[in-house]
Design an enzyme around this catalytic site. Structure first.
Site, PDB file in Angstrom:
ATOM      1  CB  CYS A  72      -0.609  -0.154   1.449  1.00  0.00           C
ATOM      2  SG  CYS A  72      -2.159   1.872   1.423  1.00  0.00           S
ATOM      3  CB  CYS A  75       1.076   1.036   4.956  1.00  0.00           C
ATOM      4  SG  CYS A  75      -0.611   1.055   4.746  1.00  0.00           S
ATOM      5  CG  HIS A 134      -3.772  -1.032   4.520  1.00  0.00           C
ATOM      6  ND1 HIS A 134      -3.382  -0.959   3.531  1.00  0.00           N
ATOM      7  CD2 HIS A 134      -4.883  -2.394   4.162  1.00  0.00           C
ATOM      8  CE1 HIS A 134      -4.203  -1.428   2.933  1.00  0.00           C
ATOM      9  NE2 HIS A 134      -5.012  -2.523   3.517  1.00  0.00           N
ATOM     10  CG  ASN A 174     -13.901   9.519  -4.564  1.00  0.00           C
ATOM     11  OD1 ASN A 174     -15.696   9.937  -4.095  1.00  0.00           O
ATOM     12  ND2 ASN A 174     -12.658   9.398  -5.530  1.00  0.00           N
ATOM     13  CG  HIS A 185      -3.957   3.773   4.041  1.00  0.00           C
ATOM     14  ND1 HIS A 185      -2.752   2.967   4.641  1.00  0.00           N
ATOM     15  CD2 HIS A 185      -3.915   4.610   4.524  1.00  0.00           C
ATOM     16  CE1 HIS A 185      -2.829   3.678   5.118  1.00  0.00           C
ATOM     17  NE2 HIS A 185      -3.239   4.316   5.966  1.00  0.00           N
ATOM     18  CG  HIS A 187      -6.748   7.863   0.510  1.00  0.00           C
ATOM     19  ND1 HIS A 187      -7.277   6.510  -0.020  1.00  0.00           N
ATOM     20  CD2 HIS A 187      -7.025   8.405  -1.318  1.00  0.00           C
ATOM     21  CE1 HIS A 187      -7.881   6.405  -1.218  1.00  0.00           C
ATOM     22  NE2 HIS A 187      -7.446   7.445  -2.026  1.00  0.00           N
ATOM     23  CD  GLN A 189      -8.150  11.752  -5.184  1.00  0.00           C
ATOM     24  OE1 GLN A 189      -7.699  12.088  -5.826  1.00  0.00           O
ATOM     25  NE2 GLN A 189      -8.899  10.477  -5.269  1.00  0.00           N
TER      26      GLN A 189
END
Length: 367
Positions: A72, A75, A134, A174, A185, A187, A189
């Site tokens: 990933c 991570c 993660h 998303n 993971h 997250h 944007q």
């Protein structure tokens, strides 16, 4: 306040660590990877038929797609794998996307662009990793970490808004394979656009018309919030600084708007008390979505911030539009002919019923 530490990745991209309040000063680990040079920017094309800008980013075809946990890129780096984050641990981190839709060039766009011509896709795309863990979700973050991420959003909003040619800054998340995520993971944007996007322009222009009609005395979103609070049928939660409701004319099977009680343009304009409440209210809403069914609900968390246009900005109010295509435990809404081609939404749920379900979930969780 969270501590901010800047660093540079091996290919020249900027990376910022946001550590929880009270953390020791970080000394970032250098990125020693042998990375290829950053790709040339994609291109922007102007659609005369609609007046929209279209980004063409063919280089994103090679971006990382649902890698295993041990590979990933979000991570922390380990002795066996060098990720996008060189440090062995972190709280939250923001860095320039390795496969950006926009940027890394910055420029003022021509208005309009002649048919058949293209310009480099100016702007900036950043990745915001909410945690070094993660597995998990924003909803599962402890309060202090959620507060740190909100500080990161505010910091990046202020800095990106000041870049040459930027007209709109859009933080979003998303969540879920059904939405099309490429990394599991937790997250989000941030896109810094060199143009005002169609949806943002539509909202901003409606807000400006209402603002002008009231002589600058009232923001449209403020008026809608007052009506929803007075009616009560679609309210989900009410706080001191923020309230959440399912809008009367919701487009999506699940749609919740989280709106500040005062006129504020963006994350950067929030007070410390407002950020404190947001760090509690927003994860609470996400937990409600996940409690509706036996499995986690896919969603898009879209933070609408006022455009940087000086005419439109005074009338626009910062808010969250949290939407999901999930119309039942085992059914998703797909945008087909009416929605995708005509932009005419047909909702499969009643706003009042969705709000009642969310309130019930919230009451059950509070017991």
């Amino acid at each position: 306040m969270s501590a901010v530490t800047r660093s540079i990745l091996a290919d020249g991209r900027e990376l910022l660590y946001f550590d929880d309040a009270g953390a020791a000063q970080r000394i970032p680990v250098p990125d020693t990877r042998d990375l290829a040079a950053r790709p040339e920017p994609g291109e922007l094309r102007y659609d005369e038929l609609t007046g929209d800008w279209i980004a063409v980013a063919a280089h994103r075809q090679s971006r990382t797609h649902l890698p295993p946990a041990e590979a990933c890129p979000l991570c922390p780096s380990s002795p066996s794998f060098a990720s996008e984050i060189p440090d062995p641990d972190y709280d939250a981190v923001v860095f320039e996307n390795r496969f950006p839709s926009l940027g890394p060039v910055l420029a003022q766009l021509p208005d309009p662009l002649a048919w058949g011509e293209t310009v480099p896709a100016a702007g900036r795309c950043e990745v915001v990793s909410f945690t070094s863990e993660h597995a998990g979700s924003f909803a599962a973050l402890p309060y202090q970490r959620a507060r740190t991420v909100i500080e990161a959003w505010a910091h990046r909003t202020a800095e990106l808004s000041a870049l040459p040619g930027i007209r709109q800054v859009f933080p979003f998340e998303n969540r879920g394979a059904q939405i099309g995520v490429t990394l599991h993971h937790p997250h989000g944007q941030i896109y810094a656009y060199p143009y005002l996007t169609p949806r943002a322009a539509q909202l901003a222009e409606a807000a400006r018309r209402h603002f002008d009609a009231t002589g600058g005395a009232q923001a449209l979103l403020g008026a809608l919030l007052e009506r929803e609070r007075a009616d009560g049928a679609r309210m989900v939660l009410e706080g001191e600084h923020f309230s959440a409701y399912v809008p009367f004319a919701a487009r999506w099977p699940i749609e919740v708007h989280l709106v500040p009680h005062r006129q504020v343009a963006d994350f950067a304009g929030l007070t410390g008390q407002e950020k404190d409440e947001l760090a509690e209210a927003y994860p609470r809403l996400l937990r409600c979505l996940d409690a509706l069914y036996d499995t986690p609900t896919p969603y898009i968390a879209a933070w609408f911030q006022a455009p940087l246009d000086p005419v439109l900005r005074p009338a626009a109010r910062f808010h969250l539009q949290l939407t999901s295509p999930r119309r039942a435990a085992d059914k998703l809404k797909y945008l087909a002919g009416s929605e995708a081609a005509m932009g005419a939404f047909i909702n499969d749920t009643r706003a009042e019923d969705v709000a009642a379900s969310l309130r019930e979930v919230m009451r059950t969780a509070a017991r």
